[in-house]
Write a protein that holds these residues in place. Structure first.
Motif, mmCIF file in Angstrom:
data_model
loop_
_atom_site.group_PDB
_atom_site.id
_atom_site.type_symbol
_atom_site.label_atom_id
_atom_site.label_comp_id
_atom_site.label_asym_id
_atom_site.label_seq_id
_atom_site.Cartn_x
_atom_site.Cartn_y
_atom_site.Cartn_z
ATOM 1 N N ARG A 104 -2.447 0.053 -19.322
ATOM 2 C CA ARG A 104 -1.578 1.229 -19.238
ATOM 3 C C ARG A 104 -0.112 0.825 -19.138
ATOM 4 N N PRO A 105 0.468 0.355 -20.240
ATOM 5 C CA PRO A 105 1.891 0.019 -20.180
ATOM 6 C C PRO A 105 2.714 1.283 -19.993
ATOM 7 N N GLY A 106 3.912 1.102 -19.494
ATOM 8 C CA GLY A 106 4.811 2.238 -19.327
ATOM 9 C C GLY A 106 5.533 2.172 -17.998
ATOM 10 N N MET A 107 6.224 3.261 -17.672
ATOM 11 C CA MET A 107 7.001 3.365 -16.448
ATOM 12 C C MET A 107 6.188 4.158 -15.428
ATOM 13 N N TRP A 108 5.970 3.575 -14.244
ATOM 14 C CA TRP A 108 5.152 4.179 -13.202
ATOM 15 C C TRP A 108 5.945 4.251 -11.900
ATOM 16 N N MET A 109 5.777 5.339 -11.174
ATOM 17 C CA MET A 109 6.492 5.563 -9.925
ATOM 18 C C MET A 109 5.690 5.043 -8.734
ATOM 19 N N PHE A 110 6.399 4.557 -7.712
ATOM 20 C CA PHE A 110 5.801 4.303 -6.397
ATOM 21 C C PHE A 110 6.724 4.939 -5.366
ATOM 22 N N HIS A 111 6.146 5.437 -4.267
ATOM 23 C CA HIS A 111 6.967 6.174 -3.310
ATOM 24 C C HIS A 111 6.231 6.411 -2.009
ATOM 25 N N CYS A 112 6.994 6.823 -0.993
ATOM 26 C CA CYS A 112 6.393 7.323 0.237
ATOM 27 C C CYS A 112 5.784 8.676 -0.107
ATOM 28 N N HIS A 113 4.551 8.901 0.341
ATOM 29 C CA HIS A 113 3.874 10.149 -0.010
ATOM 30 C C HIS A 113 4.269 11.316 0.888
ATOM 31 N N ILE A 114 5.172 11.087 1.822
ATOM 32 C CA ILE A 114 5.815 12.198 2.522
ATOM 33 C C ILE A 114 6.935 12.624 1.574
ATOM 34 N N LEU A 115 6.743 13.717 0.897
ATOM 35 C CA LEU A 115 7.613 14.053 -0.235
ATOM 36 C C LEU A 115 9.064 14.245 0.152
ATOM 37 N N ASP A 116 9.337 14.674 1.378
ATOM 38 C CA ASP A 116 10.735 14.749 1.821
ATOM 39 C C ASP A 116 11.373 13.357 1.822
ATOM 40 N N HIS A 117 10.591 12.335 2.177
ATOM 41 C CA HIS A 117 11.105 10.967 2.165
ATOM 42 C C HIS A 117 11.341 10.496 0.728
ATOM 43 N N PRO A 163 2.872 6.766 4.271
ATOM 44 C CA PRO A 163 1.805 6.588 3.283
ATOM 45 C C PRO A 163 2.446 6.175 1.952
ATOM 46 N N PHE A 164 2.156 4.965 1.510
ATOM 47 C CA PHE A 164 2.765 4.404 0.302
ATOM 48 C C PHE A 164 1.835 4.643 -0.880
ATOM 49 N N HIS A 165 2.363 5.254 -1.945
ATOM 50 C CA HIS A 165 1.559 5.673 -3.096
ATOM 51 C C HIS A 165 2.070 5.011 -4.371
ATOM 52 N N LEU A 166 1.132 4.481 -5.176
ATOM 53 C CA LEU A 166 1.448 3.881 -6.470
ATOM 54 C C LEU A 166 0.794 4.708 -7.561
ATOM 55 N N HIS A 167 1.593 5.187 -8.507
ATOM 56 C CA HIS A 167 1.060 5.962 -9.631
ATOM 57 C C HIS A 167 0.483 5.036 -10.694
ATOM 58 N N GLY A 168 -0.563 5.499 -11.376
ATOM 59 C CA GLY A 168 -1.067 4.843 -12.574
ATOM 60 C C GLY A 168 -2.100 3.759 -12.380
ATOM 61 N N PHE A 169 -2.236 3.222 -11.159
ATOM 62 C CA PHE A 169 -3.137 2.099 -10.936
ATOM 63 C C PHE A 169 -3.831 2.256 -9.583
ATOM 64 N N PHE A 170 -5.052 1.757 -9.510
ATOM 65 C CA PHE A 170 -5.751 1.682 -8.235
ATOM 66 C C PHE A 170 -5.630 0.259 -7.713
ATOM 67 N N PHE A 171 -5.718 0.099 -6.406
ATOM 68 C CA PHE A 171 -5.586 -1.215 -5.797
ATOM 69 C C PHE A 171 -6.589 -1.377 -4.668
ATOM 70 N N GLN A 172 -6.756 -2.630 -4.217
ATOM 71 C CA GLN A 172 -7.581 -2.920 -3.056
ATOM 72 C C GLN A 172 -6.684 -3.390 -1.929
ATOM 73 N N VAL A 173 -6.828 -2.745 -0.769
ATOM 74 C CA VAL A 173 -6.048 -3.098 0.413
ATOM 75 C C VAL A 173 -6.563 -4.427 0.951
ATOM 76 N N LEU A 174 -5.631 -5.297 1.357
ATOM 77 C CA LEU A 174 -5.971 -6.609 1.897
ATOM 78 C C LEU A 174 -5.703 -6.645 3.397
ATOM 79 N N GLY A 175 -6.544 -7.366 4.114
ATOM 80 C CA GLY A 175 -6.353 -7.550 5.547
ATOM 81 C C GLY A 175 -5.352 -8.665 5.822
#
Length: 133
Positions: A79-92, A35-47
């Motif tokens: 929302r300028p600034g530094m934003w994290m993206f990561h696998c939402h399996i926190l161990d990963h 599960p890929f998570h982006l902080h700070g912004f919402f997005f629309q998934v594309l097919g």
């Protein structure tokens, strides 16, 4: 573990301009979903056809299947600034499967891009996050 073959503590931030829209492509080369998570912004998934997946929904996390990919469109709004993206399996994420996105005003983008990757707008391509693993 890492993104694009680099653990988070060695990765340089991606750089994007405020107000820009980008299409991200996230590929998974591992033997389980991420599960890929982006902080700070919402997005629309594309097919696969590049069109938004129905029903339309704003997301901040998308599943990236085994040996598959996920694409999404995101607008870097006010929302300028530094934003994290990561696998939402926190161990990963703790093991290095995360990165940073620096959103800057357009006039500062060129200077900031010198230190990291570039999260470009949809017209010029977007970040390719390859090889979650």
């Amino acid at each position: 573990m890492g993104i694009n073959g680099v653990p988070s503590w060695e990765a340089k931030p991606l750089v994007a301009a405020l107000g820009e829209t980008a299409v991200w492509t996230v590929e998974n080369t591992m033997a389980f979903d991420h599960p890929f998570h982006l902080h700070g912004f919402f997005f629309q998934v594309l097919g696969a056809d590049g069109q938004p997946v129905r029903p339309l929904a704003w997301k901040d996390t998308v599943n990236v299947p085994v040996d598959g990919a996920a694409r999404f469109a995101v607008r870097y709004d006010n929302r300028p600034g530094m934003w994290m993206f990561h696998c939402h399996i926190l161990d990963h994420a703790d093991a290095g499967m995360m990165g940073m996105l620096q959103v800057v005003r357009q006039e500062r983008r060129e200077a900031a891009a010198g230190g990291g990757g570039e999260a470009r707008g949809a017209g010029r391509g977007g970040p390719a996050v390859r090889g979650l693993g």
